[in-house]
Structures are given as C-alpha cells and as structure tokens.
Design an enzyme around this catalytic site. Structure first.
Site, PDB file in Angstrom:
ATOM      1  N   GLN A  15      -8.957  11.162   8.050  1.00 29.59           N
ATOM      2  CA  GLN A  15      -8.891   9.773   8.488  1.00 29.59           C
ATOM      3  C   GLN A  15      -8.011   8.969   7.530  1.00 29.59           C
ATOM      4  OE1 GLN A  15     -13.381   9.793   8.354  1.00 29.59           O
ATOM      5  NE2 GLN A  15     -13.107   8.502  10.138  1.00 29.59           N
ATOM      6  N   ASN A  16      -7.602   9.623   6.447  1.00 24.46           N
ATOM      7  CA  ASN A  16      -6.815   8.919   5.434  1.00 24.46           C
ATOM      8  C   ASN A  16      -5.340   8.870   5.826  1.00 24.46           C
ATOM      9  OD1 ASN A  16      -9.186   8.730   3.993  1.00 24.46           O
ATOM     10  ND2 ASN A  16      -8.787  10.617   2.844  1.00 24.46           N
ATOM     11  N   HIS A  59      -5.473   9.150  11.924  1.00 25.04           N
ATOM     12  CA  HIS A  59      -5.193   7.714  11.844  1.00 25.04           C
ATOM     13  C   HIS A  59      -3.761   7.424  11.399  1.00 25.04           C
ATOM     14  CE1 HIS A  59      -9.786   6.759  11.517  1.00 25.04           C
ATOM     15  NE2 HIS A  59      -9.397   6.960  12.748  1.00 25.04           N
ATOM     16  N   GLU A  74     -23.095   9.529  -1.213  1.00 25.54           N
ATOM     17  CA  GLU A  74     -24.485   9.166  -0.922  1.00 25.54           C
ATOM     18  C   GLU A  74     -24.797   9.617   0.499  1.00 25.54           C
ATOM     19  OE1 GLU A  74     -23.019   4.649   0.098  1.00 25.54           O
ATOM     20  OE2 GLU A  74     -23.795   5.173  -1.884  1.00 25.54           O
ATOM     21  N   ARG A  98       0.832  -1.215   0.000  1.00 27.46           N
ATOM     22  CA  ARG A  98       0.000   0.000   0.000  1.00 27.46           C
ATOM     23  C   ARG A  98       0.862   1.259   0.000  1.00 27.46           C
ATOM     24  NH1 ARG A  98      -5.257  -0.560   0.193  1.00 27.46           N
ATOM     25  NH2 ARG A  98      -5.514   1.570   0.937  1.00 27.46           N
ATOM     26  N   THR A 118     -16.906  10.626   3.975  1.00 27.57           N
ATOM     27  CA  THR A 118     -16.746   9.677   5.076  1.00 27.57           C
ATOM     28  C   THR A 118     -18.102   9.099   5.465  1.00 27.57           C
ATOM     29  OG1 THR A 118     -15.943   9.396   7.343  1.00 27.57           O
ATOM     30  CG2 THR A 118     -16.587  11.628   6.714  1.00 27.57           C
TER      31      THR A 118
END
Ligand SMILES: [Zn+2]
Length: 233
Positions: free
Chosen positions: A91-92, A109, A203, A59, A176
């Site tokens: 949060q990424n 994070h 959404e 990653r 998020t």
C-alpha cells in the site's frame, strides 16, 4: 501444517515508518499539517492543484533520502530465494521494497516516483517536481499528476491481487492497520479460500481477530525472524 508454496504479503505504512517515512493516517487525521481530504482526494486536487503538487513534490524529494530497513531487506531475501509463487502487495507509494532488491512487488496505491499524464494516460518515472507543470514526456501536455491512488479512486491491479489470493497457502500482513478497504478485506478472502493467515504489526490491529496468528513488535525485528524460519525449512 500443509506445505506452503504460494505466498501473498501485504505491506503498509508500518514497514516504511521505521525508515523515517511518516504514516499516512497520522494522529488527528492530519498528514504533515494538512487534512487528508485536502491533499489525498481528487476533489482536493481540483480545488487547489498547486498545494497538492507541492505537497507531493516535497514527499517525492523526501523519500529519495530514505533507505530500506531490515524488514525490506528480509522480504527482498525471501523474494530472491522463494521458489514458489510470491507477491508483495504494498500500500506504500515509496520504492523501498525495490531498492532493497525485491522484484515481485505490486503497488496497489501507485508510486511517488511516477508521473501520470491526465491528457494521454502515459505513466513515466519521475524524480523531479510537478508543481512547475512540466510537459508530459509522451504528449507534451502540461497535465501531469502524481501516480498515486487517492481516497475515492480505485486501487490498481485488483484482479491480479485477487488471483494471487485465490491460490495463496499463506497470507501475511505487515505493518498495516486493517482499516483501509479493500486491503483490509484481503485476510478474509485469503482465509475463506483456505490460506493460513499471519499478522506482523506493532500493535494488534482492527483486523487482528481475522488472523490465525498475530505477532506484535517492530517490523524490522519480526520480519527478518519470520523470513529466516520460512527459508530454513
Ligand atoms: Zn501525456
């Protein structure tokens, strides 16, 4: 509407997804064919450190090939021109906000591009691999792990985040799901302390009902529009 001076922005997987970084909570609870509890918990790391280190090595390598999208660019523009307080809480664990040019970013994070030494607690920038157990640049011990917050671990800098939320006039949540705490609770904290709250998401999310306003669409379209309006005033 009261004048807006202090802004807190929370960003999540949805903003990086448009740069080709897959979302953390993929369908069926799998993340690139791995169970989240195998690769994103301290217990998983204790059980199979080789698997976890290799997974994050892949990653770390992959995110370095991705590029910021118009949503990251727009937030960097806002950061550059906004004269009031601004904090982008992400949060990424990628560095796309920074690569777009944003400065006022807090990684609650952690970040893929740091290695954390579990022997001496030093955190060092890291772009290479960890599975081959390289020595810590500070103490020489072969005890480095990714500097990312796993499930069951405490997010970073919560005091600084709550302090910013206390004085926020506007809280904006971008991309998020509203499912992972404590971030999912920020909207309620901000709102109870008097901030206006806005959600920009693909959404309606689990937390949509808590926002004064919720707009649905791609972050790469909604965020530049919103930033333009804000800077035009
Ligand atoms: Zn060390």
């Amino acid at each position: 509407m009261a004048e807006i001076r202090n802004i807190v922005i929370l960003t999540g997987a949805g903003i990086s997804a448009e740069s080709g970084i897959d979302t953390f909570r993929a369908e069926g609870g799998l993340w690139e064919q791995h169970k989240v509890e195998d690769v994103a918990t301290p217990e998983g790391f204790a059980r199979d450190p080789d698997l976890v280190l290799r997974f994050y090595d892949m990653r770390r390598e992959a995110i370095q090939t991705k590029r910021p999208n118009p949503a990251h660019d727009a937030l960097a523009r806002l950061d550059e021109h906004w004269e009031g307080n601004l904090l982008i809480v992400t949060q990424n664990v990628d560095d796309l906000h920074e690569r777009a040019g944003a400065k006022r970013v807090l990684h609650m994070h952690g970040t893929h591009l740091n290695a954390w030494c579990t022997a001496c607690d030093a955190k060092n920038p890291w772009t290479g691999t960890l599975a081959d157990r390289p020595p810590c640049p500070a103490c020489g011990t072969n005890a480095l792990r990714p500097d990312v917050v796993w499930f069951g671990e405490m997010p970073y800098e919560m005091e600084r985040i709550y302090s910013a939320l206390r004085t926020a006039d506007l809280f904006v949540s971008i991309g998020t799901s509203g499912a992972v705490y404590p971030a999912a609770g920020f909207v309620r904290d901000a709102r109870s302390l008097g901030a206006r709250t806005l959600e920009l998401n693909l959404e309606r999310s689990q937390g949509s009902g808590w926002f004064d306003e919720s707009r649905q669409g791609r972050a790469s379209e909604l965020v530049p529009e919103w930033v333009d309006t804000l800077l035009d005033k």
